[in-house]
Scaffold this active site. Structure first.
Site, PDB file in Angstrom:
ATOM      1  N   ARG A  85       1.018  -1.402  -0.129  1.00 12.36           N
ATOM      2  CA  ARG A  85      -0.147  -0.083   0.052  1.00 12.36           C
ATOM      3  C   ARG A  85       0.538   1.218   0.507  1.00 12.36           C
ATOM      4  O   ARG A  85       0.395   2.530  -0.855  1.00 12.36           O
ATOM      5  CB  ARG A  85      -1.310  -0.216   1.291  1.00 12.36           C
TER       6      ARG A  85
ATOM      7  N   LYS B 219     -14.201 -15.326   5.270  1.00 16.15           N
ATOM      8  CA  LYS B 219     -15.033 -14.615   5.349  1.00 16.15           C
ATOM      9  C   LYS B 219     -16.802 -14.950   3.989  1.00 16.15           C
ATOM     10  O   LYS B 219     -17.045 -13.860   2.839  1.00 16.15           O
ATOM     11  CB  LYS B 219     -15.593 -12.691   5.418  1.00 16.15           C
TER      12      LYS B 219
ATOM     13  N   GLY C 250      -5.934  -8.857   1.309  1.00 17.46           N
ATOM     14  CA  GLY C 250      -5.291  -8.542   1.714  1.00 17.46           C
ATOM     15  C   GLY C 250      -4.572 -10.073   1.677  1.00 17.46           C
ATOM     16  O   GLY C 250      -3.093 -10.161   0.864  1.00 17.46           O
TER      17      GLY C 250
ATOM     18  N   GLY D  20     -11.598  -5.007   1.416  1.00 19.36           N
ATOM     19  CA  GLY D  20     -13.432  -4.531   1.259  1.00 19.36           C
ATOM     20  C   GLY D  20     -13.905  -3.520  -0.074  1.00 19.36           C
ATOM     21  O   GLY D  20     -15.100  -3.747  -0.647  1.00 19.36           O
TER      22      GLY D  20
END
Ligand SMILES: Nc1ncnc2c1ncn2[C@@H]1O[C@H](COP(=O)(O)OP(=O)(O)OP(=O)(O)O)[C@@H](O)[C@H]1O
Ligand SMILES: O=C(O)[C@H](O)COP(=O)(O)O
Length: 399
Positions: A37, A199, A356, A379
């Site tokens: 990042r 998730k 990630g 997200g």
């Protein structure tokens, strides 16, 4: 509607506030373990400094819940940035306090500084107007290049745009939108979506939205067990989300009706113990009556699944990959993720990696240059793929 970008502004001698996503992983020694990042924000930072901006950088790191905490400080990031720029980068111990104000006032054209974590103040996530105004300070221009946080309507991503003259996007946001939106509008076929990770609740809606676009899906990681449960198989002690079994059934039925090839792992690597030294075994294929016995937990795709998935990857024209195939952080559970990473890296296709952990796997098991694009958004990239509007982009000034 198109938005003003960093290319449309003159910053010479002006104070510019720039929101970046410096939410990077740190280890216990507070060392940065993945700087994707930071590297992602560098082109915009250098462009603004070369243009003579007095550059004030702000970001969150982690979820400190409004309390200053050393482990969430941006100080190590400011240090790393200074190494990349080969120039000093001042660091303010506060975000909108006295130290920040003093440093901002003393900035010269072509100099950069970093403010302390915006989430050390609860008003950030509440998108509080006073806080946003203080953050804007004397800046005339706001640059948002925090793609990873563009799905949050916070003071530093949305609120601040109401207190500056112009709000523009940076190169990273531009590039992310180019890959995740523009290039996926008419993808080379077959368009393969690889979804994995843990998730299910976050990603199952994305699978549903992508059924209009993708020709094939590979489902790996813990995601797969909710689907196998939906098909009536035993999944033992594996991670499942029972609330999503109905939606999984719907997706499977819809895939069949639409002729979408929906590949679930034919078999599963399982363990009785979640540790780096644990013994593992591979279940018999589900199609042969296999499944996961009670007391065993799925932690990777199996030996039959790996070559089958490699074949699907090899024939794809476009690949979007989000989420690992297994618990790749432990070597004994990493074979599926390793194999898939290598297969995607060598595929003759447009390859986009998001999330990630998938980006970490791509960096760990392959040469990152072998992928078309590694997204800095978890997200945010998922929300974009679901077709949602990102508040951090929507708030920028229209062209
Ligand atoms: N079979 C499994 N059982 C339990 N956990 C799993 C399994 N397979 C993968 N995981 C875990 O899933 C985690 C990653 O899932 P996650 O959904 O967070 O993906 P991601 O790529 O990081 O996306 P994002 O950035 O959006 O969070 C990894 O830590 C991995 O260990
Ligand atoms: O890591 C991310 O996905 C972004 O930095 C956003 O972080 P958040 O989910 O804590 O808002």
């Amino acid at each position: 509607m198109s938005k003003l970008t960093i290319r449309d502004i003159d910053v010479q001698g002006k104070e510019v506030l720039m929101r970046v996503d410096f939410n990077v992983p740190l280890n216990d020694e507070l060392e940065i373990t993945d700087e994707t990042r930071i590297l992602g924000a560098l082109p915009s930072i250098k462009h603004l400094l070369d243009g003579g901006a007095k550059l004030v950088l702000c970001s969150h790191l982690g979820r400190p819940k409004g309390e200053p905490q050393e482990k969430y400080s941006l100080r190590p990031v400011a240090k790393r940035l200074s190494e990349h720029l080969g120039a000093p980068v001042a660091f303010a111990d506060d975000t909108v306090g006295e130290h920040a104000a003093t440093l901002r006032a003393s900035l010269e054209a072509g100099q950069a500084m970093v403010l302390e974590n915006t989430r050390f103040d609860n008003r950030e996530t509440a998108n509080d107007a006073e806080f946003a105004k203080a953050l804007a300070g004397n800046a005339e221009i706001f640059v948002n290049d925090a793609f990873g946080t563009a799905h949050r309507a916070h003071a530093s991503t949305e609120g601040v745009t109401h207190f500056v003259e112009k709000s523009v996007s940076g190169f990273l946001i531009e590039k992310e939108l180019e890959f995740l939106q523009v290039k996926l509008e008419s993808p080379a076929k077959p368009f393969l979506a690889i979804m994995g990770g843990a998730k299910v609740s976050d990603k199952i809606q994305v699978i549903k939205s992508m059924m209009d676009k993708a020709d094939e899906f590979i489902i790996g990681g813990a995601m797969a067990y909710t689907f196998r449960l939906a098909q009536g198989y035993k999944v033992g002690d594996s991670l499942v989300e029972p609330d999503f079994v109905e939606l999984a059934k719907e997706i499977l039925a819809q895939a069949e009706a639409k002729g979408i090839k929906f590949h679930l792992p034919a078999d599963t690597r399982v363990t009785q113990e979640f540790s780096p030294t644990a013994e593992t075994k591979v279940t018999a294929p589900y199609a042969d009556g296999g499944g996961i016995e009670d007391g065993w937990e799925g932690i990777d795709i199996g030996d039959v699944a790996i070559p089958q998935f490699e074949e699907v990857v090899a024939r794809a024209g476009t690949i979007l990959w989000n989420g690992p195939m297994g618990v790749f952080e432990m070597d004994n559970f990493a074979a599926g993720t390793k194999a898939l990473t290598a297969a995607v890296a060598k595929a003759d296709a447009l390859t986009i990696v998001g999330g990630g952990d998938s980006v970490t796997a791509a960096n760990k098991f392959a040469n990152p240059a072998d992928f078309s694009f590694l997204s800095t958004g978890g997200g945010a990239s998922l929300e974009l793929l679901e077709g949602k509007t990102l508040p951090g982009v929507a708030a920028l000034t229209n062209k």
